[in-house]
Scaffold this active site. Structure first.
Site, PDB file in Angstrom:
ATOM      1  N   ASN A  85       1.717  85.695  23.904  1.00 24.41           N
ATOM      2  CA  ASN A  85       2.862  85.154  23.180  1.00 24.41           C
ATOM      3  C   ASN A  85       3.351  83.870  23.842  1.00 24.41           C
ATOM      4  OD1 ASN A  85       3.346  87.019  21.001  1.00 24.41           O
ATOM      5  ND2 ASN A  85       3.828  88.541  22.573  1.00 24.41           N
ATOM      6  N   HIS A 140       2.346  77.815  25.603  1.00 25.68           N
ATOM      7  CA  HIS A 140       1.817  76.868  26.602  1.00 25.68           C
ATOM      8  C   HIS A 140       0.389  77.241  26.980  1.00 25.68           C
ATOM      9  CE1 HIS A 140       5.793  75.079  27.285  1.00 25.68           C
ATOM     10  NE2 HIS A 140       6.260  76.306  27.274  1.00 25.68           N
ATOM     11  N   LYS A 141       0.164  78.542  27.174  1.00 28.71           N
ATOM     12  CA  LYS A 141      -1.196  78.997  27.505  1.00 28.71           C
ATOM     13  C   LYS A 141      -2.158  78.661  26.365  1.00 28.71           C
ATOM     14  CE  LYS A 141      -0.187  83.140  30.261  1.00 28.71           C
ATOM     15  NZ  LYS A 141      -0.436  84.590  30.337  1.00 28.71           N
ATOM     16  N   ASP A 198      -3.685  86.992  32.398  1.00 34.57           N
ATOM     17  CA  ASP A 198      -2.487  87.245  33.190  1.00 34.57           C
ATOM     18  C   ASP A 198      -2.557  86.368  34.435  1.00 34.57           C
ATOM     19  OD1 ASP A 198      -0.120  88.943  32.916  1.00 34.57           O
ATOM     20  OD2 ASP A 198      -0.636  89.642  34.918  1.00 34.57           O
ATOM     21  N   PHE A 221       5.232  74.478  32.066  1.00 34.95           N
ATOM     22  CA  PHE A 221       6.099  75.652  31.956  1.00 34.95           C
ATOM     23  C   PHE A 221       6.128  76.389  33.294  1.00 34.95           C
ATOM     24  CE2 PHE A 221       3.113  79.304  31.722  1.00 34.95           C
ATOM     25  CZ  PHE A 221       1.914  78.623  31.658  1.00 34.95           C
ATOM     26  N   GLY A 222       6.928  77.451  33.326  1.00 35.12           N
ATOM     27  CA  GLY A 222       6.974  78.323  34.498  1.00 35.12           C
ATOM     28  C   GLY A 222       7.277  77.560  35.779  1.00 35.12           C
ATOM     29  N   ASP A 225       5.555  75.197  37.123  1.00 34.23           N
ATOM     30  CA  ASP A 225       4.894  73.885  37.183  1.00 34.23           C
ATOM     31  C   ASP A 225       5.706  72.808  37.919  1.00 34.23           C
ATOM     32  OD1 ASP A 225       2.541  74.660  36.009  1.00 34.23           O
ATOM     33  OD2 ASP A 225       3.022  73.919  34.012  1.00 34.23           O
ATOM     34  N   ARG A 267      -6.178  78.301  35.159  1.00 31.76           N
ATOM     35  CA  ARG A 267      -6.479  78.745  33.784  1.00 31.76           C
ATOM     36  C   ARG A 267      -7.759  78.069  33.277  1.00 31.76           C
ATOM     37  NH1 ARG A 267      -1.728  78.247  32.254  1.00 31.76           N
ATOM     38  NH2 ARG A 267      -1.400  80.437  32.714  1.00 31.76           N
TER      39      ARG A 267
HETATM   40  P1  ITT Z   1       1.627  86.499  27.925  1.00 30.11           P
HETATM   41  O1  ITT Z   1       1.711  87.742  28.773  1.00 30.11           O
HETATM   42  O2  ITT Z   1       2.170  86.685  26.533  1.00 30.11           O
HETATM   43  O3  ITT Z   1       0.269  85.884  27.941  1.00 30.11           O
HETATM   44  P2  ITT Z   1       3.468  85.438  29.908  1.00 30.11           P
HETATM   45  O4  ITT Z   1       4.293  84.192  29.951  1.00 30.11           O
HETATM   46  O5  ITT Z   1       4.162  86.759  30.042  1.00 30.11           O
HETATM   47  O6  ITT Z   1       2.582  85.378  28.569  1.00 30.11           O
HETATM   48  P3  ITT Z   1       2.026  85.909  32.380  1.00 30.11           P
HETATM   49  O7  ITT Z   1       2.584  87.272  32.511  1.00 30.11           O
HETATM   50  O8  ITT Z   1       0.573  85.717  32.634  1.00 30.11           O
HETATM   51  O9  ITT Z   1       2.328  85.297  30.960  1.00 30.11           O
HETATM   52  O10 ITT Z   1       2.734  84.837  33.294  1.00 30.11           O
HETATM   53  C1  ITT Z   1       3.567  85.113  34.329  1.00 30.11           C
HETATM   54  C2  ITT Z   1       4.454  83.942  34.632  1.00 30.11           C
HETATM   55  O11 ITT Z   1       3.775  83.125  35.579  1.00 30.11           O
HETATM   56  C3  ITT Z   1       4.804  83.017  33.477  1.00 30.11           C
HETATM   57  O12 ITT Z   1       5.911  83.483  32.764  1.00 30.11           O
HETATM   58  C4  ITT Z   1       5.139  81.744  34.241  1.00 30.11           C
HETATM   59  O13 ITT Z   1       6.441  81.825  34.773  1.00 30.11           O
HETATM   60  C5  ITT Z   1       4.146  81.794  35.390  1.00 30.11           C
HETATM   61  N1  ITT Z   1       2.935  81.013  35.066  1.00 30.11           N
HETATM   62  C6  ITT Z   1       1.779  81.467  34.528  1.00 30.11           C
HETATM   63  N2  ITT Z   1       0.903  80.460  34.390  1.00 30.11           N
HETATM   64  C7  ITT Z   1       1.518  79.344  34.850  1.00 30.11           C
HETATM   65  C8  ITT Z   1       1.157  77.990  34.947  1.00 30.11           C
HETATM   66  O14 ITT Z   1      -0.019  77.554  34.527  1.00 30.11           O
HETATM   67  N3  ITT Z   1       2.054  77.141  35.456  1.00 30.11           N
HETATM   68  C9  ITT Z   1       3.253  77.553  35.875  1.00 30.11           C
HETATM   69  N4  ITT Z   1       3.687  78.808  35.803  1.00 30.11           N
HETATM   70  C10 ITT Z   1       2.827  79.708  35.293  1.00 30.11           C
END
Ligand code: ITT
Length: 204
Positions: free
Chosen positions: A19, A22-23, A79, A159-160, A162, A188
């Site tokens: 969901n 960004h991914k 994940d 996002f996250g 970054d 990724r």
């Molecule tokens: P889905 O489970 O729906 O795929 P999510 O956002 O919950 O989406 P994750 O559990 O894999 O995805 O991600 C955990 C967190 O890690 C995510 O909310 C970000 O805060 C951080 N994160 C993941 N990938 C990142 C990235 O490429 N850059 C920065 N932060 C990232």
């Protein structure tokens, strides 16, 4: 036109069980039109998939199997965790909810920077695990990007975490990079490259 349609029909269709838009944006740049990647939204699936486990692998499996059970289709999920050396690998599998159930990116960054205050060792890595279910069998692919956590956030893209992560080999944070630049370093991208190589090996 008919030719184009035929080509489109022949591409392997995979649901991407996420969901996180960004991914989707990052992975679609890597996969291009090699495979027909369908998002949950495109597939009309509105579900918040639980991530209850204590490893990235188990949570990735949970996401792909949940959607596979629902649809019977070929699926992949991903994940990711940010693993910080001085924090014994935290936030790791708890990255999304580090500062609470609100899954607030800014609150997570604030908590991370507070926990690292005064700490000199800023080494960290992003680790991504992709779970693919192809013809009812599961395969896992990992991608790691090493770097460090800076003391003040920079950049507005991505996002996250970054804005506080600078990968080895760059002086910019991921949030200062375009998707194409981030993909030169990213966890990724590395995991997705392995996924693509595997899928191609299955087709030949
Ligand atoms: P889905 O489970 O729906 O795929 P999510 O956002 O919950 O989406 P994750 O559990 O894999 O995805 O991600 C955990 C967190 O890690 C995510 O909310 C970000 O805060 C951080 N994160 C993941 N990938 C990142 C990235 O490429 N850059 C920065 N932060 C990232």
């Amino acid at each position: 036109m008919e030719n184009q349609n035929n080509q489109l029909n022949q591409r392997l269709r995979l649901i991407f069980a996420t969901n996180n838009q960004h991914k989707v944006d990052e992975i679609k740049v890597v996969i291009g039109d090699q495979f027909n990647v369908v998002t949950l939204k495109d597939a009309g699936i509105d579900i918040d998939i639980p991530e209850p486990h204590d490893t990235l692998e188990a949570n990735a499996t949970e996401k792909s199997t949940t959607i596979h059970r629902l649809t019977g289709d070929n699926v992949f999920s991903e994940d990711t965790g940010l693993e910080v050396a001085a924090l014994n690998g935290e936030p790791g599998v708890k990255s999304a909810r580090y500062a609470g159930e609100g899954r607030d990116f800014q609150a997570n960054i604030d908590k991370l920077l507070a926990n690292l205050e005064g700490i000199v060792d800023r080494k960290a890595q992003f680790r991504a695990v992709i779970s693919l279910i192809l013809n009812n069998q599961e395969y896992l692919f990992e991608g790691i990007c090493g770097g460090e956590i800076i003391t003040q956030q920079k950049g507005l893209k991505g996002f996250g975490y970054d804005p506080v992560f600078v990968p080895i080999g760059s002086d910019k944070t991921f949030a200062e990079m375009t998707i194409e630049e981030k993909n030169q370093f990213s966890h990724r991208k590395k995991a997705t490259d392995k996924l693509i190589a595997f899928l191609k090996s299955q087709q030949s």
